[in-house]
Design a protein around this motif. Structure first.
Motif, PDB file in Angstrom:
ATOM      1  N   GLU A   2      41.096  49.689  37.583  1.00 16.43           N
ATOM      2  CA  GLU A   2      40.695  49.506  38.977  1.00 16.43           C
ATOM      3  C   GLU A   2      41.698  48.668  39.776  1.00 16.43           C
ATOM      4  N   ALA A   3      42.657  48.051  39.109  1.00 13.98           N
ATOM      5  CA  ALA A   3      43.615  47.182  39.802  1.00 13.98           C
ATOM      6  C   ALA A   3      44.510  47.993  40.730  1.00 13.98           C
ATOM      7  N   PRO A   4      44.943  47.411  41.852  1.00 15.11           N
ATOM      8  CA  PRO A   4      45.866  48.112  42.758  1.00 15.11           C
ATOM      9  C   PRO A   4      47.111  48.605  42.029  1.00 15.11           C
ATOM     10  N   ASP A   5      47.622  47.824  41.092  1.00 19.50           N
ATOM     11  CA  ASP A   5      48.764  48.216  40.263  1.00 19.50           C
ATOM     12  C   ASP A   5      48.435  47.846  38.819  1.00 19.50           C
ATOM     13  N   PRO A   6      47.980  48.809  37.998  1.00 22.88           N
ATOM     14  CA  PRO A   6      47.604  48.489  36.615  1.00 22.88           C
ATOM     15  C   PRO A   6      48.730  47.877  35.794  1.00 22.88           C
ATOM     16  N   THR A   7      49.984  48.085  36.212  1.00 23.13           N
ATOM     17  CA  THR A   7      51.095  47.509  35.455  1.00 23.13           C
ATOM     18  C   THR A   7      51.303  46.037  35.771  1.00 23.13           C
ATOM     19  N   ARG A   8      50.567  45.522  36.747  1.00 17.47           N
ATOM     20  CA  ARG A   8      50.679  44.099  37.101  1.00 17.47           C
ATOM     21  C   ARG A   8      49.277  43.528  37.355  1.00 17.47           C
ATOM     22  N   ALA A   9      48.358  43.817  36.449  1.00 12.61           N
ATOM     23  CA  ALA A   9      46.955  43.426  36.631  1.00 12.61           C
ATOM     24  C   ALA A   9      46.683  42.052  36.020  1.00 12.61           C
ATOM     25  N   VAL A  10      45.728  41.353  36.615  1.00 13.50           N
ATOM     26  CA  VAL A  10      45.205  40.109  36.056  1.00 13.50           C
ATOM     27  C   VAL A  10      43.688  40.267  35.988  1.00 13.50           C
ATOM     28  N   VAL A  11      43.151  40.273  34.774  1.00 15.42           N
ATOM     29  CA  VAL A  11      41.721  40.529  34.564  1.00 15.42           C
ATOM     30  C   VAL A  11      41.082  39.307  33.917  1.00 15.42           C
ATOM     31  N   GLY A  12      39.962  38.849  34.477  1.00 18.53           N
ATOM     32  CA  GLY A  12      39.220  37.748  33.886  1.00 18.53           C
ATOM     33  C   GLY A  12      38.238  38.252  32.841  1.00 18.53           C
ATOM     34  N   LEU A  13      38.178  37.587  31.715  1.00 15.78           N
ATOM     35  CA  LEU A  13      37.171  37.854  30.689  1.00 15.78           C
ATOM     36  C   LEU A  13      36.115  36.768  30.842  1.00 15.78           C
ATOM     37  N   LYS A  14      34.916  37.171  31.201  1.00 14.69           N
ATOM     38  CA  LYS A  14      33.859  36.227  31.556  1.00 14.69           C
ATOM     39  C   LYS A  14      33.714  35.126  30.514  1.00 14.69           C
ATOM     40  N   ASN A  15      33.736  33.879  30.993  1.00 15.74           N
ATOM     41  CA  ASN A  15      33.554  32.698  30.139  1.00 15.74           C
ATOM     42  C   ASN A  15      34.576  32.619  29.003  1.00 15.74           C
ATOM     43  N   HIS A  16      35.763  33.145  29.221  1.00 16.61           N
ATOM     44  CA  HIS A  16      36.708  33.267  28.109  1.00 16.61           C
ATOM     45  C   HIS A  16      38.156  33.009  28.524  1.00 16.61           C
ATOM     46  N   GLY A  17      38.717  33.824  29.399  1.00 14.59           N
ATOM     47  CA  GLY A  17      40.123  33.667  29.743  1.00 14.59           C
ATOM     48  C   GLY A  17      40.649  34.842  30.527  1.00 14.59           C
ATOM     49  N   LEU A  18      41.954  35.121  30.395  1.00 12.87           N
ATOM     50  CA  LEU A  18      42.621  36.150  31.186  1.00 12.87           C
ATOM     51  C   LEU A  18      43.376  37.123  30.291  1.00 12.87           C
ATOM     52  N   THR A  19      43.383  38.394  30.695  1.00 17.49           N
ATOM     53  CA  THR A  19      44.294  39.389  30.143  1.00 17.49           C
ATOM     54  C   THR A  19      45.197  39.837  31.289  1.00 17.49           C
ATOM     55  N   ILE A  20      46.519  39.770  31.062  1.00 11.16           N
ATOM     56  CA  ILE A  20      47.488  40.013  32.129  1.00 11.16           C
ATOM     57  C   ILE A  20      48.474  41.071  31.664  1.00 11.16           C
ATOM     58  N   THR A  21      48.669  42.110  32.474  1.00  9.67           N
ATOM     59  CA  THR A  21      49.636  43.157  32.150  1.00  9.67           C
ATOM     60  C   THR A  21      50.908  42.960  32.962  1.00  9.67           C
ATOM     61  N   GLY A  22      52.003  43.522  32.459  1.00  9.79           N
ATOM     62  CA  GLY A  22      53.267  43.428  33.173  1.00  9.79           C
ATOM     63  C   GLY A  22      54.290  44.377  32.605  1.00  9.79           C
ATOM     64  N   ARG A  23      55.465  44.394  33.223  1.00 14.00           N
ATOM     65  CA  ARG A  23      56.568  45.223  32.722  1.00 14.00           C
ATOM     66  C   ARG A  23      57.181  44.612  31.468  1.00 14.00           C
ATOM     67  N   SER A  24      57.160  43.291  31.394  1.00 13.75           N
ATOM     68  CA  SER A  24      57.689  42.565  30.237  1.00 13.75           C
ATOM     69  C   SER A  24      56.997  41.211  30.183  1.00 13.75           C
ATOM     70  N   LEU A  25      57.118  40.523  29.063  1.00 25.61           N
ATOM     71  CA  LEU A  25      56.541  39.184  28.969  1.00 25.61           C
ATOM     72  C   LEU A  25      57.246  38.216  29.911  1.00 25.61           C
ATOM     73  N   ASP A  26      58.560  38.341  30.031  1.00 20.45           N
ATOM     74  CA  ASP A  26      59.290  37.475  30.963  1.00 20.45           C
ATOM     75  C   ASP A  26      58.782  37.661  32.385  1.00 20.45           C
ATOM     76  N   GLU A  27      58.532  38.913  32.764  1.00 17.42           N
ATOM     77  CA  GLU A  27      58.032  39.190  34.127  1.00 17.42           C
ATOM     78  C   GLU A  27      56.636  38.616  34.322  1.00 17.42           C
ATOM     79  N   ILE A  28      55.771  38.724  33.304  1.00 16.97           N
ATOM     80  CA  ILE A  28      54.426  38.165  33.400  1.00 16.97           C
ATOM     81  C   ILE A  28      54.495  36.651  33.595  1.00 16.97           C
ATOM     82  N   LEU A  29      55.288  35.990  32.781  1.00 17.91           N
ATOM     83  CA  LEU A  29      55.377  34.529  32.858  1.00 17.91           C
ATOM     84  C   LEU A  29      55.927  34.075  34.208  1.00 17.91           C
TER      85      LEU A  29
END
Length: 353
Positions: free
Chosen positions: A312-339
């Motif tokens: 559902e993200a505007p750009d699934p390749t750069r999504a930030v999703v919250g896991l309820k009461n837990h944390g985040l799952t983050i997608t990206g082109r590379s780990l360097d780009e995510i960080l």
């Protein structure tokens, strides 16, 4: 039909709680089955003096241990987590009669429900996602990793750098010393049933090719990801018939298990070819979409919920999703780009609700 049973010797306060929660579960389709070999949910009554575990016979059984306390602890994770582990629980309910229940999960989620109208129903609703989930934590190791990858590649080097960066940001809770908390017999039981020898938090992965990806192992120090097969594994597929993750490993290394979130990463990589890396941390960002339930790690249901939010993200390749009461799952082109994207934006305290 889902089944549940009550185990242990409840205190009077816990007995009233379990009776009310049991009625609420039955109204939602559960059947009380005290003789069940593999119930979906076990309500395990424990005490501070004797946090006796319920010994599961199947991975599909989830255990909610219930402990009566005179007051809520000021530091719930520090004070209650040992009881959760000693009782071999998926979730701990610390019940203070007249005030309510504090929930604590293996993933460090903690939240409360106040006692009052609808209390038993709210507790049952909290337990439903746990009781009705399906774990995908079995691993099948195939010693067919290409020799040129036995020492890793530039992608595994990026995982090492990312793990070091996460440590610099203080985003890697120390692996919980499960072997120091559990007696040897219980530790052997956990290893037999789940194949784990430790608890650690957070994970990261990078795409290798169209079908495969590198991923951090379970129970290892994410700040020191070096050895292929031990710290980092190659995920090659998911076998739905065996409900297991398939891994390519070097033939000369005794492999560790891959992170329990491998099924989640597998779903995202298969659906979105543009995703090159995924990072999961126990932190938060303001305004992110979140999954509706606190599903346990390693379950197909959590993977589906996260994959849906990525979709559902505007750009699934750069999504930030919250896991309820837990944390985040983050997608990206590379780990360097995510960080680079998230630096300075993370909140270390995950909001609980």
């Amino acid at each position: 039909m889902w089944t549940y049973l009550i185990h242990g010797e409840p205190t009077p306060g816990v007995a009233r709680l379990l009776e009310g929660v049991g009625r609420a579960l039955e109204a939602r389709g559960f059947r009380y089955s005290p003789e069940a070999e593999a119930p979906n949910l076990v309500l395990n009554a424990i005490t501070e003096e004797n946090p006796k575990p319920y010994r599961r016979r199947a991975q599909a059984t989830f255990v909610a241990s219930v402990l009566e306390l005179p007051r809520f602890p000021e530091e719930p994770i520090k004070e209650l987590y040992p009881y959760l582990v000693r009782a071999l629980s998926n979730v701990l309910l610390a019940y203070v009669p007249g005030e309510g229940a504090a929930f604590l999960t293996l993933e460090l989620g903690h939240y409360r429900e106040k006692e009052g109208e609808g209390f038993y129903e709210r507790v049952a609703e909290r337990l439903m996602p746990i009781a009705c989930s399906r774990l995908v934590i079995d691993n099948i190791f195939v010693p067919d990793l290409e020799p040129e990858l036995w020492e890793g590649d530039e992608l595994t080097e990026s995982m090492y750098r990312a793990g070091r960066k996460l440590k610099e940001w203080d985003l890697l809770p120390a692996p919980f010393p499960i072997e120091e908390i559990l007696p040897p017999e219980d530790l052997r039981h956990v290893k037999r049933l789940y194949g784990i020898g430790g608890l650690s938090y957070g994970n990261l992965s990078v795409r290798k090719d169209e079908r495969r990806f590198w991923m951090s192992a379970s129970g290892v120090d994410k700040a020191n990801l070096k050895v292929i097969g031990r710290d980092i594994l190659m995920v090659k597929d998911y076998d739905p018939e065996k409900n297991a993750i398939l891994l390519s490993v070097p033939p000369h290394v005794e492999p560790r298990r891959v992170s329990v979130d491998a099924i989640e990463h597998w779903m995202i990589y298969r659906e979105h070819p543009g995703v090159g890396a995924i990072l999961h941390v126990h932190a938060w960002m303001e305004g992110v979409p979140a999954t509706p339930f606190n599903y346990p790690c390693g379950t197909y249901e959590l993977a589906q919920a996260v994959a849906e939010k990525v979709r559902e993200a505007p750009d699934p390749t750069r999504a930030v999703v919250g896991l309820k009461n837990h944390g985040l799952t983050i997608t990206g082109r590379s780990l360097d780009e995510i960080l680079e994207r998230i630096e300075g934006k993370l909140v270390r305290t995950v909001p609980m609700s």
